[in-house]
Design a protein around this motif. Sequence first.
Motif, mmCIF file in Angstrom:
data_model
loop_
_atom_site.group_PDB
_atom_site.id
_atom_site.type_symbol
_atom_site.label_atom_id
_atom_site.label_comp_id
_atom_site.label_asym_id
_atom_site.label_seq_id
_atom_site.Cartn_x
_atom_site.Cartn_y
_atom_site.Cartn_z
ATOM 1 N N ALA A 113 0.830 -1.209 0.000
ATOM 2 C CA ALA A 113 0.000 0.000 0.000
ATOM 3 C C ALA A 113 0.862 1.257 0.000
ATOM 4 O O ALA A 113 0.575 2.225 -0.711
ATOM 5 C CB ALA A 113 -0.933 -0.013 1.215
ATOM 6 N N LEU A 114 1.934 1.238 0.782
ATOM 7 C CA LEU A 114 2.826 2.395 0.846
ATOM 8 C C LEU A 114 3.542 2.605 -0.484
ATOM 9 O O LEU A 114 3.622 3.732 -0.997
ATOM 10 C CB LEU A 114 3.848 2.192 1.959
ATOM 11 N N THR A 115 4.071 1.529 -1.065
ATOM 12 C CA THR A 115 4.836 1.633 -2.313
ATOM 13 C C THR A 115 3.961 2.098 -3.461
ATOM 14 O O THR A 115 4.328 2.995 -4.224
ATOM 15 C CB THR A 115 5.483 0.279 -2.656
ATOM 16 N N VAL A 116 2.781 1.487 -3.604
ATOM 17 C CA VAL A 116 1.881 1.855 -4.699
ATOM 18 C C VAL A 116 1.373 3.280 -4.521
ATOM 19 O O VAL A 116 1.226 4.033 -5.489
ATOM 20 C CB VAL A 116 0.705 0.862 -4.779
ATOM 21 N N GLY A 117 1.112 3.682 -3.284
ATOM 22 C CA GLY A 117 0.526 4.998 -3.050
ATOM 23 C C GLY A 117 1.511 6.141 -3.106
ATOM 24 O O GLY A 117 1.124 7.279 -3.377
ATOM 25 N N ARG A 118 2.843 5.879 -2.892
ATOM 26 C CA ARG A 118 3.772 6.981 -2.711
ATOM 27 C C ARG A 118 5.022 6.945 -3.594
ATOM 28 O O ARG A 118 5.820 7.884 -3.529
ATOM 29 C CB ARG A 118 4.224 7.008 -1.238
ATOM 30 N N GLN A 119 5.211 5.898 -4.381
ATOM 31 C CA GLN A 119 6.453 5.782 -5.138
ATOM 32 C C GLN A 119 6.209 5.874 -6.647
ATOM 33 O O GLN A 119 5.160 5.464 -7.140
ATOM 34 C CB GLN A 119 7.142 4.437 -4.829
ATOM 35 N N PRO A 120 7.177 6.414 -7.396
ATOM 36 C CA PRO A 120 7.048 6.458 -8.858
ATOM 37 C C PRO A 120 7.126 5.053 -9.449
ATOM 38 O O PRO A 120 7.541 4.102 -8.778
ATOM 39 C CB PRO A 120 8.246 7.316 -9.290
ATOM 40 N N ALA A 121 6.753 4.939 -10.720
ATOM 41 C CA ALA A 121 6.622 3.631 -11.355
ATOM 42 C C ALA A 121 7.911 2.816 -11.313
ATOM 43 O O ALA A 121 7.886 1.613 -11.026
ATOM 44 C CB ALA A 121 6.156 3.806 -12.795
ATOM 45 N N LEU A 122 9.048 3.451 -11.613
ATOM 46 C CA LEU A 122 10.312 2.717 -11.664
ATOM 47 C C LEU A 122 10.622 2.097 -10.307
ATOM 48 O O LEU A 122 11.031 0.935 -10.224
ATOM 49 C CB LEU A 122 11.446 3.642 -12.097
ATOM 50 N N ARG A 123 10.417 2.859 -9.249
ATOM 51 C CA ARG A 123 10.708 2.343 -7.910
ATOM 52 C C ARG A 123 9.699 1.286 -7.498
ATOM 53 O O ARG A 123 10.030 0.320 -6.810
ATOM 54 C CB ARG A 123 10.731 3.487 -6.907
ATOM 55 N N ARG A 124 8.447 1.454 -7.919
ATOM 56 C CA ARG A 124 7.427 0.439 -7.604
ATOM 57 C C ARG A 124 7.818 -0.919 -8.170
ATOM 58 O O ARG A 124 7.793 -1.933 -7.470
ATOM 59 C CB ARG A 124 6.077 0.833 -8.224
ATOM 60 N N ILE A 125 8.142 -0.928 -9.469
ATOM 61 C CA ILE A 125 8.483 -2.194 -10.127
ATOM 62 C C ILE A 125 9.767 -2.770 -9.546
ATOM 63 O O ILE A 125 9.863 -3.974 -9.280
ATOM 64 C CB ILE A 125 8.626 -1.993 -11.646
ATOM 65 N N ALA A 126 10.762 -1.921 -9.322
ATOM 66 C CA ALA A 126 12.034 -2.397 -8.777
ATOM 67 C C ALA A 126 11.835 -2.994 -7.393
ATOM 68 O O ALA A 126 12.391 -4.057 -7.077
ATOM 69 C CB ALA A 126 13.040 -1.251 -8.723
ATOM 70 N N HIS A 127 11.029 -2.341 -6.560
ATOM 71 C CA HIS A 127 10.768 -2.850 -5.213
ATOM 72 C C HIS A 127 10.032 -4.182 -5.279
ATOM 73 O O HIS A 127 10.339 -5.122 -4.522
ATOM 74 C CB HIS A 127 9.952 -1.828 -4.419
ATOM 75 N N LEU A 128 9.071 -4.282 -6.175
ATOM 76 C CA LEU A 128 8.307 -5.516 -6.335
ATOM 77 C C LEU A 128 9.212 -6.671 -6.756
ATOM 78 O O LEU A 128 9.093 -7.799 -6.244
ATOM 79 C CB LEU A 128 7.202 -5.293 -7.372
ATOM 80 N N LEU A 129 10.140 -6.397 -7.669
ATOM 81 C CA LEU A 129 11.071 -7.437 -8.122
ATOM 82 C C LEU A 129 12.010 -7.854 -6.997
ATOM 83 O O LEU A 129 12.296 -9.048 -6.823
ATOM 84 C CB LEU A 129 11.864 -6.936 -9.330
ATOM 85 N N CYS A 130 12.493 -6.894 -6.217
ATOM 86 C CA CYS A 130 13.360 -7.222 -5.078
ATOM 87 C C CYS A 130 12.626 -8.112 -4.085
ATOM 88 O O CYS A 130 13.199 -9.083 -3.556
ATOM 89 C CB CYS A 130 13.825 -5.947 -4.381
ATOM 90 N N GLU A 131 11.387 -7.783 -3.829
ATOM 91 C CA GLU A 131 10.605 -8.580 -2.881
ATOM 92 C C GLU A 131 10.442 -10.011 -3.369
ATOM 93 O O GLU A 131 10.575 -10.967 -2.595
ATOM 94 C CB GLU A 131 9.228 -7.957 -2.678
ATOM 95 N N GLN A 132 10.198 -10.181 -4.680
ATOM 96 C CA GLN A 132 10.017 -11.543 -5.203
ATOM 97 C C GLN A 132 11.312 -12.347 -5.108
ATOM 98 O O GLN A 132 11.294 -13.531 -4.769
ATOM 99 C CB GLN A 132 9.522 -11.501 -6.653
ATOM 100 N N LEU A 133 12.428 -11.702 -5.399
ATOM 101 C CA LEU A 133 13.713 -12.404 -5.280
ATOM 102 C C LEU A 133 13.950 -12.842 -3.837
ATOM 103 O O LEU A 133 14.364 -13.980 -3.579
ATOM 104 C CB LEU A 133 14.856 -11.497 -5.747
ATOM 105 N N ALA A 134 13.677 -11.950 -2.893
ATOM 106 C CA ALA A 134 13.903 -12.265 -1.479
ATOM 107 C C ALA A 134 12.994 -13.396 -1.016
ATOM 108 O O ALA A 134 13.430 -14.310 -0.304
ATOM 109 C CB ALA A 134 13.677 -11.022 -0.628
ATOM 110 N N ARG A 135 11.755 -13.360 -1.421
ATOM 111 C CA ARG A 135 10.813 -14.390 -0.968
ATOM 112 C C ARG A 135 11.096 -15.732 -1.631
ATOM 113 O O ARG A 135 10.904 -16.784 -1.023
ATOM 114 C CB ARG A 135 9.380 -13.931 -1.248
ATOM 115 N N ARG A 136 11.549 -15.710 -2.875
ATOM 116 C CA ARG A 136 11.903 -16.961 -3.546
ATOM 117 C C ARG A 136 13.149 -17.578 -2.901
ATOM 118 O O ARG A 136 13.233 -18.802 -2.730
ATOM 119 C CB ARG A 136 12.129 -16.700 -5.040
ATOM 120 N N GLU A 137 14.100 -16.730 -2.537
ATOM 121 C CA GLU A 137 15.292 -17.236 -1.849
ATOM 122 C C GLU A 137 14.910 -17.863 -0.512
ATOM 123 O O GLU A 137 15.457 -18.893 -0.114
ATOM 124 C CB GLU A 137 16.298 -16.107 -1.645
#
Length: 317
Positions: free
Chosen positions: A152-176
């Motif tokens: 909610a925080l990322t989608v509501g307050r961050q620009p598109a590039l940071r949103r996607i980058a943060h989402l990808l980082c989260e997926q890598l961390a959770r997959r690891e």
Amino acid sequence: MANSAKRPGRQAFGPLIEKLRNLGVESDRELDAVLNCINVKAGISRGEDIIASDRSRRCSTVLVEGVACLYERLKDGHRQIYSFQYPGDFCDLHRHVLPKACSEVAVAAMTDCSIGIIEDKDLERLIAQYPSLGLAVWRATMLEASIIRKKALTVGRQPALRRIAHLLCEQLARREAAGIDDATIPLTQIDLADAAGLSIVHANRTFQELRRLNVLSKEKRTVKVIDKERLVSIALFEGSYLNMPQLLSGWQVKIGRASTSAKRSSAMCHPPSSAKHSHSKPARRVIGSGTATRIFAFLAVVECVSDAGRLLAEVCA
């Protein structure tokens, strides 16, 4: 589609066993008791609903293989993805106590999946018999709530590039965390756009920018991270919210039977903000057994999914 139900050996539940151990279930006897109550259903095809939004509640679901997502279909037909799920994750803890409150939320298979099903009556019996399992389930709901709050925080307050980058980082961390060491994320740009609250066109431009920066592979049909450090830098990714179970374990939760009034006050109280730095005695939570434990364990994520979900829908509308 051919479905089969069976109870495989412990090896098939590796990610679930690892997650339960991390959440505080240490006894092999307790783990075996949980696994013996799970039936595995294979053959869930990509794109198929694992849990439909209107499904009546009689069981809980754990992901054994594949990738799934928690999502809601908006009135205009668009899809809002709240979180992705990986092997070992419970898919629908938020529906255990108040199923009608979140009846519009569904779970879909993002890849071909296998799921484990445990009847609600069996889960209730296990939580009553093994309090540490109830504590583990509570910690799992806190982790899910933490992920959705961050979304909610990322989608509501961050620009598109940071949103996607943060989402990808989260997926890598959770997959690891699930034991998957692969830089290729098995999600489409459409899936990630729906999770980031972006139009497909806007998301596509963002992925093109990440490829231009040599963060992602040039292969357009896959999402493969080739420069993780730069991706983390772009996202300003700080993954402490994914360590919620470890943070909660520092509370030294005391498990035991309590009076009704004690259970009520325990469920309403909050940890002191200075607990990590204070030299005073660590905070304690008293968790009873049976129905009260289940309500305390699941109520937070029910509230989070329903309220944060609607917030995301409004932001992305």
